[in-house]
Design a protein around this motif. Structure first.
Motif, PDB file in Angstrom:
ATOM      1  N   SER A  57       0.844  -1.201   0.000  1.00  0.00           N
ATOM      2  CA  SER A  57       0.000   0.000   0.000  1.00  0.00           C
ATOM      3  C   SER A  57       0.872   1.240   0.000  1.00  0.00           C
ATOM      4  O   SER A  57       1.841   1.326   0.750  1.00  0.00           O
ATOM      5  N   THR A  58       0.489   2.188  -0.843  1.00  0.00           N
ATOM      6  CA  THR A  58       1.202   3.461  -0.904  1.00  0.00           C
ATOM      7  C   THR A  58       0.197   4.591  -0.977  1.00  0.00           C
ATOM      8  O   THR A  58      -0.961   4.398  -1.356  1.00  0.00           O
ATOM      9  N   TYR A  59       0.653   5.779  -0.614  1.00  0.00           N
ATOM     10  CA  TYR A  59      -0.218   6.958  -0.642  1.00  0.00           C
ATOM     11  C   TYR A  59       0.640   8.172  -0.942  1.00  0.00           C
ATOM     12  O   TYR A  59       1.762   8.273  -0.451  1.00  0.00           O
ATOM     13  N   TYR A  60       0.111   9.085  -1.773  1.00  0.00           N
ATOM     14  CA  TYR A  60       0.872  10.266  -2.214  1.00  0.00           C
ATOM     15  C   TYR A  60       0.050  11.532  -2.070  1.00  0.00           C
ATOM     16  O   TYR A  60      -1.178  11.514  -2.179  1.00  0.00           O
ATOM     17  N   ARG A  61       0.752  12.639  -1.884  1.00  0.00           N
ATOM     18  CA  ARG A  61       0.050  13.914  -2.000  1.00  0.00           C
ATOM     19  C   ARG A  61      -0.260  14.124  -3.469  1.00  0.00           C
ATOM     20  O   ARG A  61       0.452  13.644  -4.353  1.00  0.00           O
ATOM     21  N   ASP A  62      -1.335  14.856  -3.719  1.00  0.00           N
ATOM     22  CA  ASP A  62      -1.826  14.994  -5.085  1.00  0.00           C
ATOM     23  C   ASP A  62      -0.783  15.555  -6.037  1.00  0.00           C
ATOM     24  O   ASP A  62      -0.697  15.128  -7.199  1.00  0.00           O
ATOM     25  N   SER A  63       0.005  16.506  -5.585  1.00  0.00           N
ATOM     26  CA  SER A  63       0.916  17.213  -6.494  1.00  0.00           C
ATOM     27  C   SER A  63       2.080  16.343  -6.981  1.00  0.00           C
ATOM     28  O   SER A  63       2.776  16.728  -7.924  1.00  0.00           O
ATOM     29  N   VAL A  64       2.306  15.178  -6.352  1.00  0.00           N
ATOM     30  CA  VAL A  64       3.416  14.331  -6.785  1.00  0.00           C
ATOM     31  C   VAL A  64       2.938  13.024  -7.421  1.00  0.00           C
ATOM     32  O   VAL A  64       3.762  12.240  -7.908  1.00  0.00           O
TER      33      VAL A  64
END
Length: 127
Positions: A57-64
Motif C-alpha cells: 500500500s502506498t499513498y501520495y500527496r496529489d501534487s506528486v
C-alpha cells in the motif's frame, strides 16, 4: 534506538530525476510503515508519500502523483523515493520518517503519526 539516514539529494534541472534513499537501523524496520515529508524555507513540513510495512500500500500527496514513487526493501532496511519530472516547487529538504503503525491510514499524512525522523537531504530544482 532507531536511526534514519537520508541520501541522494542534490541540484537538478526542471524535468530531471533524483532517487532518495533512507537507511534505517534496527531490526524492526520491516514492521512499520514509512513516510517521506518535505519542508521548504518558511513553510511547514508537508507530507509527500507513505508506504505500508509490506510495501503493498502506498499513498501520495496529489501534487506528486504520477511523478514520485515510494518503495522499500525490507531486506536492506531501506526506503526509497524516486522523483521524476521534478519542478522548482519540489525544492525542499526531504525527510524520511518511521510511522507508529505498520498500516496506512488517513493519519499517515500527519507528522504526528511518525515517531522517528532522519536529518533530511536537500533537493533543489532549478528552472
Amino acid at each position: 534506538q532507531v536511526q534514519l539516514v537520508e541520501s541522494g539529494g542534490g541540484l537538478v534541472q526542471a524535468g530531471g530525476s533524483l532517487r532518495l534513499s533512507c537507511a534505517a537501523s534496527g531490526r524492526t524496520f520491516s514492521t512499520y510503515a514509512m513516510g517521506w515529508f518535505r519542508q521548504a524555507p518558511g513553510k511547514e513540513r508537508e507530507f509527500v508519500a507513505a508506504i505500508s510495512w509490506t510495501g503493498r500500500s502506498t499513498y501520495y500527496r496529489d501534487s506528486v502523483k504520477g511523478r514520485f514513487t515510494i518503495s522499500r526493501d525490507n531486506a536492506k532496511n531501506t526506503v526509497y523515493l524516486q522523483m521524476n519530472s521534478l519542478q522548482p516547487e519540489d525544492t525542499a529538504t526531504y525527510y524520511c520518517a518511521r510511522a507508529k503503525l505498520g498500516i496506512l491510514s488517513i493519519t499517515s499524512t500527519s507528522t504526528e503519526n511518525y515517531d522517528y525522523w532522519g536529518q533530511g537531504t536537500q533537493v533543489t530544482v532549478s528552472s
